[in-house]
Design a protein around this motif. Structure first.
Motif, PDB file in Angstrom:
ATOM      1  N   SER A 209     -18.967  28.758  18.545  1.00  8.37           N
ATOM      2  CA  SER A 209     -18.116  29.555  17.659  1.00  8.37           C
ATOM      3  C   SER A 209     -18.634  29.600  16.227  1.00  8.37           C
ATOM      4  N   GLY A 210     -19.587  28.729  15.915  1.00  8.64           N
ATOM      5  CA  GLY A 210     -20.118  28.676  14.554  1.00  8.64           C
ATOM      6  C   GLY A 210     -19.370  27.719  13.651  1.00  8.64           C
ATOM      7  N   ASN A 211     -18.330  27.056  14.171  1.00  9.19           N
ATOM      8  CA  ASN A 211     -17.608  26.077  13.354  1.00  9.19           C
ATOM      9  C   ASN A 211     -18.423  24.808  13.116  1.00  9.19           C
ATOM     10  N   LEU A 212     -19.390  24.555  13.980  1.00 18.10           N
ATOM     11  CA  LEU A 212     -20.322  23.442  13.821  1.00 18.10           C
ATOM     12  C   LEU A 212     -21.718  24.022  13.931  1.00 18.10           C
ATOM     13  N   LYS A 213     -22.483  23.921  12.860  1.00 17.59           N
ATOM     14  CA  LYS A 213     -23.785  24.579  12.820  1.00 17.59           C
ATOM     15  C   LYS A 213     -24.775  23.891  13.760  1.00 17.59           C
ATOM     16  N   GLU A 214     -25.536  24.694  14.460  1.00 21.91           N
ATOM     17  CA  GLU A 214     -26.548  24.159  15.372  1.00 21.91           C
ATOM     18  C   GLU A 214     -27.566  23.310  14.615  1.00 21.91           C
ATOM     19  N   GLU A 215     -27.869  23.721  13.377  1.00 16.02           N
ATOM     20  CA  GLU A 215     -28.827  22.959  12.561  1.00 16.02           C
ATOM     21  C   GLU A 215     -28.350  21.534  12.305  1.00 16.02           C
ATOM     22  N   ARG A 216     -27.053  21.351  12.191  1.00 21.44           N
ATOM     23  CA  ARG A 216     -26.476  20.018  11.987  1.00 21.44           C
ATOM     24  C   ARG A 216     -26.684  19.139  13.224  1.00 21.44           C
ATOM     25  N   ILE A 217     -26.531  19.721  14.413  1.00 19.60           N
ATOM     26  CA  ILE A 217     -26.747  18.981  15.653  1.00 19.60           C
ATOM     27  C   ILE A 217     -28.228  18.630  15.815  1.00 19.60           C
ATOM     28  N   ILE A 218     -29.102  19.574  15.479  1.00 24.89           N
ATOM     29  CA  ILE A 218     -30.541  19.324  15.579  1.00 24.89           C
ATOM     30  C   ILE A 218     -30.951  18.207  14.618  1.00 24.89           C
ATOM     31  N   GLU A 219     -30.419  18.241  13.395  1.00 29.90           N
ATOM     32  CA  GLU A 219     -30.719  17.201  12.405  1.00 29.90           C
ATOM     33  C   GLU A 219     -30.298  15.824  12.940  1.00 29.90           C
ATOM     34  N   ALA A 220     -29.118  15.756  13.528  1.00 31.94           N
ATOM     35  CA  ALA A 220     -28.630  14.494  14.081  1.00 31.94           C
ATOM     36  C   ALA A 220     -29.527  14.014  15.216  1.00 31.94           C
ATOM     37  N   ALA A 221     -29.884  14.924  16.116  1.00 31.02           N
ATOM     38  CA  ALA A 221     -30.730  14.563  17.253  1.00 31.02           C
ATOM     39  C   ALA A 221     -32.098  14.083  16.791  1.00 31.02           C
ATOM     40  N   GLU A 222     -32.634  14.701  15.757  1.00 31.72           N
ATOM     41  CA  GLU A 222     -33.945  14.301  15.246  1.00 31.72           C
ATOM     42  C   GLU A 222     -33.928  12.856  14.750  1.00 31.72           C
ATOM     43  N   ARG A 223     -32.870  12.472  14.070  1.00 27.27           N
ATOM     44  CA  ARG A 223     -32.779  11.091  13.580  1.00 27.27           C
ATOM     45  C   ARG A 223     -32.722  10.103  14.753  1.00 27.27           C
ATOM     46  N   ILE A 224     -31.982  10.450  15.776  1.00 30.65           N
ATOM     47  CA  ILE A 224     -31.851   9.567  16.940  1.00 30.65           C
ATOM     48  C   ILE A 224     -33.176   9.469  17.686  1.00 30.65           C
ATOM     49  N   ILE A 225     -33.840  10.605  17.882  1.00 29.52           N
ATOM     50  CA  ILE A 225     -35.129  10.608  18.583  1.00 29.52           C
ATOM     51  C   ILE A 225     -36.166   9.820  17.789  1.00 29.52           C
ATOM     52  N   TYR A 226     -36.160   9.989  16.464  1.00 28.29           N
ATOM     53  CA  TYR A 226     -37.105   9.225  15.635  1.00 28.29           C
ATOM     54  C   TYR A 226     -36.929   7.727  15.853  1.00 28.29           C
ATOM     55  N   GLU A 227     -35.688   7.261  15.888  1.00 30.75           N
ATOM     56  CA  GLU A 227     -35.446   5.827  16.062  1.00 30.75           C
ATOM     57  C   GLU A 227     -35.880   5.367  17.449  1.00 30.75           C
ATOM     58  N   LYS A 228     -35.665   6.187  18.464  1.00 32.38           N
ATOM     59  CA  LYS A 228     -36.124   5.834  19.807  1.00 32.38           C
ATOM     60  C   LYS A 228     -37.645   5.729  19.847  1.00 32.38           C
ATOM     61  N   LEU A 229     -38.318   6.603  19.141  1.00 34.98           N
ATOM     62  CA  LEU A 229     -39.773   6.527  19.048  1.00 34.98           C
ATOM     63  C   LEU A 229     -40.206   5.274  18.296  1.00 34.98           C
ATOM     64  N   ARG A 230     -39.480   4.974  17.213  1.00 36.34           N
ATOM     65  CA  ARG A 230     -39.869   3.838  16.361  1.00 36.34           C
ATOM     66  C   ARG A 230     -39.835   2.514  17.115  1.00 36.34           C
ATOM     67  N   ILE A 231     -38.827   2.328  17.960  1.00 36.58           N
ATOM     68  CA  ILE A 231     -38.718   1.050  18.655  1.00 36.58           C
ATOM     69  C   ILE A 231     -39.291   1.105  20.076  1.00 36.58           C
ATOM     70  N   GLY A 232     -39.899   2.238  20.434  1.00 39.20           N
ATOM     71  CA  GLY A 232     -40.635   2.307  21.682  1.00 39.20           C
ATOM     72  C   GLY A 232     -39.824   2.616  22.925  1.00 39.20           C
ATOM     73  N   ILE A 233     -38.616   3.161  22.774  1.00 34.83           N
ATOM     74  CA  ILE A 233     -37.823   3.526  23.943  1.00 34.83           C
ATOM     75  C   ILE A 233     -38.458   4.732  24.625  1.00 34.83           C
ATOM     76  N   ILE A 234     -38.930   5.681  23.816  1.00 29.18           N
ATOM     77  CA  ILE A 234     -39.646   6.846  24.333  1.00 29.18           C
ATOM     78  C   ILE A 234     -40.973   6.950  23.591  1.00 29.18           C
ATOM     79  N   ARG A 235     -41.893   7.697  24.171  1.00 32.46           N
ATOM     80  CA  ARG A 235     -43.222   7.850  23.574  1.00 32.46           C
ATOM     81  C   ARG A 235     -43.520   9.331  23.378  1.00 32.46           C
TER      82      ARG A 235
END
Length: 235
Positions: A209-235
């Motif tokens: 609906s546009g009440n929650l911007k897709e860019e905000r979700i992508i930004e959140a996901a990027e932070r989570i993925i970065y941390e998973k990469l940092r501690i070696g959960i994913i490569r």
């Protein structure tokens, strides 16, 4: 215990605990608590706090995080910016402190954040009257973006406390609060399993609906993925 002995004990116990929970497949620990113990919040925090000295709390949190990181477990300090004497599991809670008092309260958070130690900061459901008297901290763009990110310089994952707690549910449906929290800048949200499907659906609907911007979700996901990469959960 002397201070150094106490900090050594925190590090040692953290490493021992981390090794055990890592074997269970746990990779994120919602700890340590960086809140200062005061006469007002003692009943709620009790022995979960490292005490009333900001420097010791900061050092103890850093030692705890080091021990966890040594075993590949990422840490989340909590509950920013603090809690009052009321239990947020049951009802709405308020912090009526002045700006100078709030800065003193949050000193351990600031110290640990500036040491680049924590991967995450959990935001409480308290209403901080001097910062944003209209919203719970977990729903407040002022608290998350203006204070935690811009003023205090935190760039990692922002988590919101459990949305099944009375401080939220006495005023909002969990799915409504979750969408507001993500829009305000939170990257991860929590709620009891019975709410998960409704919350997931509410997030999708808000993005569509546009009440929650897709860019905000992508930004959140990027932070989570970065941390998973940092501690070696994913490569």
């Amino acid at each position: 215990y002397g201070v150094e002995t106490a900090l050594d004990a925190v590090l040692r116990d953290s490493e021992n605990s981390a090794a055990l929970i890592r074997q269970l497949g746990i990779t994120m620990n919602l700890a340590p608590i960086a809140e200062m113990l005061t006469g007002e919040n003692a009943m709620f925090l009790d022995t979960r706090s490292y005490g009333g000295d900001a420097d010791f709390i900061s050092a103890a949190c850093a030692a705890f995080i080091t021990g966890m990181n040594n075993a590949g477990i990422t840490c989340v300090i909590k509950h920013f910016p603090g809690n009052s004497g009321e239990d947020p599991h049951l009802k709405k809670t308020l912090l009526t402190n002045s700006e100078s008092e709030l800065l003193k309260m949050t000193e351990p958070f600031i110290n640990v954040i500036r040491s680049k130690a924590p991967a995450g900061v959990m935001v409480s459901h308290v209403i901080v009257e001097n910062w944003d008297n209209a919203h719970n901290a977990s729903l407040s763009e002022i608290v998350i973006e203006e204070k935690l990110r811009k003023q205090f310089g935190f760039t990692g994952i922002v988590l919101a406390d459990d949305f099944s707690m009375g401080a939220i549910t006495n005023s909002f449906a969990a799915e409504t609060a979750v969408v507001r929290s993500l829009a305000a800048g939170a990257d991860m949200v929590m709620s009891w399993p019975r709410n998960l499907y409704a919350i997931h659906g509410a997030i999708l609907k808000a993005v569509e609906s546009g009440n929650l911007k897709e860019e905000r979700i992508i930004e959140a996901a990027e932070r989570i993925i970065y941390e998973k990469l940092r501690i070696g959960i994913i490569r």
